[in-house]
Design a protein around this motif. Sequence first.
Motif, short mmCIF file in Angstrom:
data_model
loop_
_atom_site.label_atom_id
_atom_site.label_comp_id
_atom_site.label_asym_id
_atom_site.label_seq_id
_atom_site.Cartn_x
_atom_site.Cartn_y
_atom_site.Cartn_z
N TRP A 351 6.96 69.54 -106.69
CA TRP A 351 8.13 69.17 -105.90
C TRP A 351 9.43 69.59 -106.59
CZ3 TRP A 351 10.42 67.87 -101.58
CH2 TRP A 351 11.70 67.29 -101.64
N LYS A 352 9.62 69.16 -107.81
CA LYS A 352 10.90 69.34 -108.48
C LYS A 352 11.23 70.80 -108.74
CE LYS A 352 13.45 67.94 -112.64
NZ LYS A 352 13.38 67.15 -113.90
N ASP A 356 11.38 71.35 -103.56
CA ASP A 356 12.73 70.82 -103.37
C ASP A 356 13.75 71.94 -103.31
OD1 ASP A 356 14.74 68.92 -103.11
OD2 ASP A 356 15.04 68.78 -105.27
N GLY A 360 15.75 72.48 -99.92
CA GLY A 360 17.01 71.73 -99.97
C GLY A 360 18.19 72.48 -99.41
N LYS A 393 8.88 62.37 -100.83
CA LYS A 393 10.13 63.03 -101.19
C LYS A 393 10.81 63.66 -99.97
CE LYS A 393 10.36 62.21 -105.60
NZ LYS A 393 11.48 61.42 -106.16
N SER A 397 14.40 62.81 -98.56
CA SER A 397 15.39 63.88 -98.43
C SER A 397 15.96 63.91 -97.02
CB SER A 397 14.74 65.22 -98.77
OG SER A 397 15.65 66.29 -98.58
#
Length: 407
Positions: A351-352, A356, A360, A393, A397
């Motif tokens: 994810w990070k 993301d 994002g 997540k 978000s």
Amino acid sequence: MMKARKGGIAFLTSYVSKTRTYMQQTSAQMSTAAPNNGLLRKHLDRLQSSPNQTLLLDGGTGEELFLRGVKDDRKIWSATAILNEEYHGILEEVHKSFIDAGSQAITTNSYGITPGVGFTNGDEVKRLVGISGEIARRTATDEALVLGSLGPQVESYRPDLIMKHDEGVKTYQYPIEGLCPFVDIYLAETMSVLEEAFQVVDALSTFYQTQNQGEHAKHPLLISFTLRSDGKVRSGESVSEVIPLLIQRAYEKKVELIGVLFNCCEPEAITKALQEIRSCSDIHHHLYHPPLLSKRCTTTSLSEQIPTSQPPKIFLGAYANRLTPVHEEWTLESSDEAQAMREDLLPDEYWKEFVDRWHGNKDDGVAAGISNISLIGGCCGIGPSHISFLSSKLNNSNNNNNNNKME
């Protein structure tokens, strides 16, 4: 038809009678199973409405099957779970585990049912992929979409080994027909060269043209490419060239192409491909949600080929694997054991470091918000724990973005 892998036909013969018996026993269930068109269109409308919206796919079905006790047969890989009835319950459990983790779409376990491993009888291919479709449809109920997996017909990752065009078009029509009663969307995945994707488009177009009007619903199509470490398609083709040509082909063939994705490769390669798309504004008018930053690039123009004031649009997506890099000359037949897994792609790291940033709407000058991808999941080695983490997540978000807009 291509030559079957050595020993493939003999190996498969012992399963045929069991498979036919299973199909007879489940005929009543199969007759009532049906794609959920209302759910599909609801998701598509939702995805079109905002770049913050996502469709969460599942993870790697094959590797999850092996973790749960299905034999990892290096001749036919995950097709073992279809051929051997004792594994059907485990396959249902895998599908259900992804749904419980948050997947809004699950993928049929039909990827490995191909001539490349010995399935050279078209009617038998239709029968076997039908089993995979029925199991997925039954498990999904009204909770999730079902994606019908169409894998490479010879070998994964090998653009040099694909079928000639006409043979490939003919061969792809068998799994397309077998999956049709059960799926919401076709997913041609791990395509290693544009020509391989063209074969799927042409096969789907031909299939619909040869059916009686109204006999089958015309399911939309997703096409996903596997990439080299430099972010190019395995063939060396640039993604910024491949995408407009693919859109043009689907338009000409009257196939509803709704998305282009990248899968079964390192997430770092996907980041590079998405950065290329971000930097090439010429194709952005074909994306529902183009990247925030872009610049002019030279690529194939579709303005003349597609004379319409509203050109076709697609979503972008990605579902990386957790495998160590696969050698360019890899084949399933020559592999004695499963490809090793990376230790640095735990759910929070996937994810990070990657998802993301792919999805994002922020910009950190590296990779954040590089494409606003709408379709997100995982491939080999990405399990339910990864999907559960992504689900939490992505929900957070989306809620944060919606709150910011309200303010």
